[in-house]
Design a protein around this motif. Structure first.
Motif, PDB file in Angstrom:
ATOM      1  N   SER A 176      -5.882   3.852   3.035  1.00 18.43           N
ATOM      2  CA  SER A 176      -4.549   4.440   3.104  1.00 18.43           C
ATOM      3  C   SER A 176      -4.033   4.826   1.720  1.00 18.43           C
ATOM      4  N   THR A 177      -4.550   4.197   0.660  1.00 20.36           N
ATOM      5  CA  THR A 177      -4.064   4.560  -0.680  1.00 20.36           C
ATOM      6  C   THR A 177      -4.509   5.963  -1.076  1.00 20.36           C
ATOM      7  N   ILE A 178      -5.505   6.481  -0.396  1.00 17.84           N
ATOM      8  CA  ILE A 178      -6.002   7.826  -0.719  1.00 17.84           C
ATOM      9  C   ILE A 178      -5.077   8.901  -0.144  1.00 17.84           C
ATOM     10  N   LEU A 179      -4.368   8.547   0.932  1.00 12.89           N
ATOM     11  CA  LEU A 179      -3.609   9.584   1.648  1.00 12.89           C
ATOM     12  C   LEU A 179      -2.637  10.356   0.760  1.00 12.89           C
ATOM     13  N   PRO A 180      -1.840   9.693  -0.126  1.00 11.26           N
ATOM     14  CA  PRO A 180      -0.957  10.497  -0.986  1.00 11.26           C
ATOM     15  C   PRO A 180      -1.722  11.527  -1.805  1.00 11.26           C
ATOM     16  N   TYR A 181      -2.957  11.198  -2.190  1.00  8.81           N
ATOM     17  CA  TYR A 181      -3.752  12.151  -2.959  1.00  8.81           C
ATOM     18  C   TYR A 181      -4.096  13.371  -2.107  1.00  8.81           C
TER      19      TYR A 181
END
Lengths: 355, 355, 355, 355, 355
Positions: free
Chosen positions: A249-254
């Motif tokens: 989920s930390t990738i989603l903003p990217y």
């Protein structure tokens, strides 16, 4: 400019999943370059055959295997077997005409996109496929030379977060770099449009036929870029919908950031299209306006001299009995009449705003 | 008119979250101006460094910190650290090419938009970013000079409800002011269109090339405004969907009002586009029509005088045996024939409605 | 034709809810006319001040209060206070540039729309706002004179169901009357188009510049009408979605009918647009075609007489030794040659279908 | 071609549900024709007044009552009372301008559509309304003569399933027949387009003005057909969404079939539009191309003869001292020079590809 | 190019489900060819009548029955009875104008599509219908000759997975082959466009009328292809939504692949359309530009020689008293004046950039 459609029809009728390279023929050997890295360190290797490469993979390290050259179906098949890839996916890897897309095959995610670069001032379009698994990213490209050098540097130097993150971050970084490169394409195009535009606005348009072909070429290039770039929007957007443990989920903003960039590129494309259309209209109007001016000059000349020449011709006739010819001041009278006719006409033209 | 695309490509390949200013270079120092206020009173201060500013923040007061100048990534980074802002958000603050958008980062809301003003009759576009937290609003702008003076006055005088409300109302007030200012852009454009329109309708269009470039320039400006203004619709609409305790429900009707205004601006833009297209068509038709009129004059002159000149030429021939030349009334007969030919032609033109 | 954009920008920067009239200045006093009615009877009154009017309201009767003139923010504010209206709503009442819209404020429904009428053959656009509560309808209009006389008659005579129904039916009746009036606008426009169309088709188009400006004016009017009328669709449709006890379910079929009418009006607008575009294309083609015909005449004349005149000029030369000049039949021979040349040319033109 | 908009405005201001005929005036008496049938048999009757007809209805039989002529609101009102129809529905029956639509009034379904036929090579548009109840279908048409004869025959002969099915099948059969008839309109139009197209392609386009008006007329007809036919899509589609026991589920595939046909008709309409636009473009280009050719001929003639005539004029001057005139071979030298000039010019034209 | 609309209207008024062939008449006998296969083996047979064929069907084997020729409604009806097909489906099989579509009749799935092939350089369009049941696939085609030979080979040789899979895979394979064949249509079109394009760009466009008709023909072909190919998208997409045990889940990725291909074909079509439009614009501009050049030459010639000829004519007058004629150097003076005039004019043209 690349051809509109590549020879894809030769595949017609073959069973689905039959691997065949669709694209320009080439005989250069297939290159296999790999990075194996984790937070602790990295290893950069180049292999002769995929077999060697497969043995070098270790579960503790993230593996980025870059296959350069997709004209050898046998090698692609070998890769497919090792990573258990779906035959239809392998078909898409080999098809350089494949449209940009994202497909979620549970065990891995497949992304096909177009890498656009300017090589020696020529637009170079390369079909790039990415397969992202839990601990590996496979990338397939057509030719040597790509836009990934900055990522290689970041892996080597450990700069940024790339070494601390998983395969999903690497896949993101590759896609982000490809999309970021679209901006330089946009700038190149923007420069071309501005040069043409200032030529038209300043009237230094020299050879009209050349200008028209320049305009046409830019329009054509834009059509081509639109076709290549538009679908990437769905890819960037698609990652948010992929419900998979392959993407943390930390990738989603990217990815939201990548999506943002694609929207920006597409906005520019649409703006370019509007500007090119408006330039074309203006240029056509300018040409037609010049013709108008030319016509006016022609009309003025004809209208001035035709009556005068007629008068001259009239008194050039050889009739025996033409009393005016005998008058002492006949010649001067005719000159006065001619001046009167010319003056009247010029006044008329002035009233019509042709002068 | 701003350039189509700014130099964004220099960022290509850098790790995501790398802060780099994208926009025109400038060396003016970064200004930090702050308001701290609540119902009871307000404090207006200007700081040399962000550190000082950070110390002045108190939880009892709403803080509006306005950072003027985004060309110093180090200062932006400092701000980001103090308020715990996401690196991608800071990237967007620094990127003057950033598209208008709204993003909800739970702890704060990020809004990027375009501030449009006319400065010395020139359209000035500034990239403005807002970060709204529970008790603070950060605003980042490119240059000194903005449209927020009325809000400053309202804080100073305590007029209206601004001092009684929270940070969400302040953020709304800033956005509302920016959108309200679009109306003056619309009015300016409307005036330009009307001037051009009446010039075309009255036929006082003087230099055609100049008119065409005026039309083209207006079309171009419209394309640019559409690109800047359209996305604000989604921002205004987006507030209703933000499910956050950062925005109190009493603010929502105000955002509905902003949305309403953006729709009105967009309506005007679309109307302008239709009007400009129709003006262009009419102007082109008018030019083509004038050419038609010119052609008719040319044809009439040629058609009248070519046969007459031919007759004159005929009797200007030097043949020894031309009986007509010897006739006493030959000259007069030819004059009569010429009048007859001219009369017939004029009748023909009348029947064709060319005269 | 009304101006494209009214001076709205003077409001920029004022706190939201600040009441200010946006529209043409006027000094006529504000009129307040009211109907109080129920099944049993009706009362029709005209007031000097709103205070008096407010006292006349009784809960047993439906009150229709029509405020004529919205240039006095103080009166509007007074009304707002009495009926507890939201400040943003009052702002919309005062803004003659306000887009057509429907808003549900639980206690009352707000509708803004455009009343279109032909006054002395001029299109008159008035901003009308309606506020429908449980037992009252407020209507705000810009000037004296409206399309509601038939409704007044129905209230007076008790014809139809209007006296037996509540405020929701009255609001519907007002909206329905405004929409019904759009049909007469459509018919007026239809007549204008047909007159222009038959002028083009019959070729009686007289002055081309005038025709082009007529076409342009119609297109412009259509753009304006589209802008005014399109959004009413959402209003008519919006009533079905309003989930409020302010609107009884028996009214819904009537609103469906209004929606139906708006669709019909919009259909007509779209048809008009297509027809005007096709007329423009045809007219341009006709002009260009006429030019073609003129060119042909010019070419034929030139082509016929230029060689003949050359021949005449040839034998008009004064060389001492030109044997043809001495021939007895030289003159007649040249005449024969000239006829031959002319004949050949006419045959050539026939073969090219230019004659 | 029918008028663009019929006189609907006379209804403005009347209470909703007021019955008034909108359409062309007529004085022919209203005809009432009815079929009463079931599996066992059928009865075909024609009535003078609706009262008689109403008495003939029996619950055991499906009743198809066809009212021919809608210019007598009193009769329509009588029908409305007998079948308990909503006043707004009756309004729609009387309004020949009514848009195609489907409305579900629980007790019955109302369908308004356009019956298109070619009568004496003229497109005839009739407003047809259908009301389908549990055991009856009411059809209202403007004039005698319709496309329903095949259905009458099927009822009379008992061919197909019509006698075995309920009122829903009858309503379907009527709609299907109307839609099927659109195909013949399409074929008629297709023929018209093909005739015009081959005239343009073969160059046998004769009078250009006539051709342009033919093209324009076809475009106009297409605009009109689009307006009439497009909304039927929503009607055909609407039946699937009607959740009513008035329509049995076995009918649904038939309505899907009707929907399919409307899509096919609309596809043809869109194709026609594209083809007409492309024909228009091609024709305009052809005209402009011909003008080009004419210009070339004009230019060649002028360019050839103007210098030659100038030379002839030069030696036609009467100066006392012109040595060339005295030369023995002067005349012949000039002839040679003239040939040289002409030859050079023709070579120049060849190089420009004008010859 | 096929006709725009086939004679479908003859069916108007017949009861729904009446079987009638709509398409070109033919008298060739109907061919019935069948494959019966499973993993173990296959049988390939050709039948005289459908009765024989029906007896050959066994539940253990997948049956592919290919009916060649749909002009015999009686045979189609027989097939319909044996497999219990809906009459409306059979109607669609017989209607060569039927639009591409997918319909799910629980017991079987019906697919109608267009088979496009180039036969002797002519685009050949065939209406193909497929009915896929649990263990059978029926295919109906108009004429002998199709694109399915590769599938026949795969069944015969057992290559690929076709023999191991069910009827759903066979149906997929047939559809896939038809869609794959669209690529060769695209390539053919691409070649045509490129030939035309390089002719325009290089200026070797020879006969303009011919070029315009080529462009028009390509546009027309594109309109036709769009109409045929666009709807296939919904078919490919529809399979994912079919909730039926007729389609096993392992087939879905294959249909996703087909969908992908249709998107690619449609992308190409849209690109072609954009390119053709831009080519048309460029070509028109080029023609108009050439005319401009021709006009310039004409103007220069006229402008140069008209004043010179006038001067020559002036001194060709026969007045008794013209002092210049007596001057010794008069002739040479006039020649000098003429050179001066010509020089001035050429300078003027240079300044206007006409030379």
């Amino acid at each position: 400019m690349p051809k509109f459609v590549k020879r894809r029809s030769q595949k017609t009728g073959l069973p689905p999943g039959t691997l065949m390279h669709i694209g320009e023929e080439t005989t250069t050997p297939v290159g296999i370059e790999a990075f194996f890295y984790n937070d602790a360190g990295y290893e950069e290797r180049s292999f002769e055959s995929f077999e060697e490469c497969a043995q070098a993979i270790s579960p503790e390290k993230i593996a980025w295997i870059n296959i350069i050259g997709i004209h050898r179906p046998d090698i692609i098949e070998e890769v497919g077997k090792r990573f258990d890839l779906h035959p239809l996916l392998l078909e898409d890897v080999l098809n350089t005409e494949q449209r940009t897309k994202l497909e979620d095959y549970e065990q891995y995610i497949f992304i096909a996109l177009k890498m656009l670069r300017y090589v020696h001032e020529e637009l170079d379009v390369e079909h790039v496929s990415l397969v992202q698994g839990k601990t590996f990213v496979l990338s397939f490209q057509e030719r040597h030379g790509d836009v990934f050098d900055s990522i290689r540097d970041r892996i080597r130097t450990g700069k940024g977060r790339i070494r601390k993150q998983g395969a999903d971050f690497l896949a993101y970084a590759l896609i982000d770099t490809i999309v970021d490169n679209y901006f330089s394409i946009m700038e190149h195009m923007s420069d071309d449009i501005e040069i043409l535009d200032s030529a038209i606005t300043d009237g230094n348009d020299g050879n009209t036929t050349y200008m028209l072909h320049r305009l046409n070429a830019l329009k054509r290039e834009l059509i081509f870029l639109r076709k290549s770039i538009w679908p990437i929007r769905d890819v960037a957007n698609g990652f948010e919908k992929v419900d998979s443990n392959l993407i943390s989920s930390t990738i989603l903003p990217y990815y939201r950031d990548v999506y943002d960039h694609t929207i920006q590129v597409i906005d520019s494309l649409e703006t370019f299209r509007d500007i090119l259309n408006s330039m074309h209209d203006t240029y056509i109007s300018t040409i037609s306006n010049r013709m108008n001016e030319v016509m006016k000059v022609l009309t003025i000349i004809s209208t001035l001299f035709m009556p005068l020449s007629f008068l001259a011709g009239l008194y050039g006739m050889n009739f025996r009995y033409m009393p005016e010819l005998e008058w002492t001041w006949g010649y001067y009278a005719v000159l006065v009449v001619m001046c009167g006719v010319a003056g009247t006409m010029i006044t008329f033209f002035r009233s019509k705003k042709w002068l």
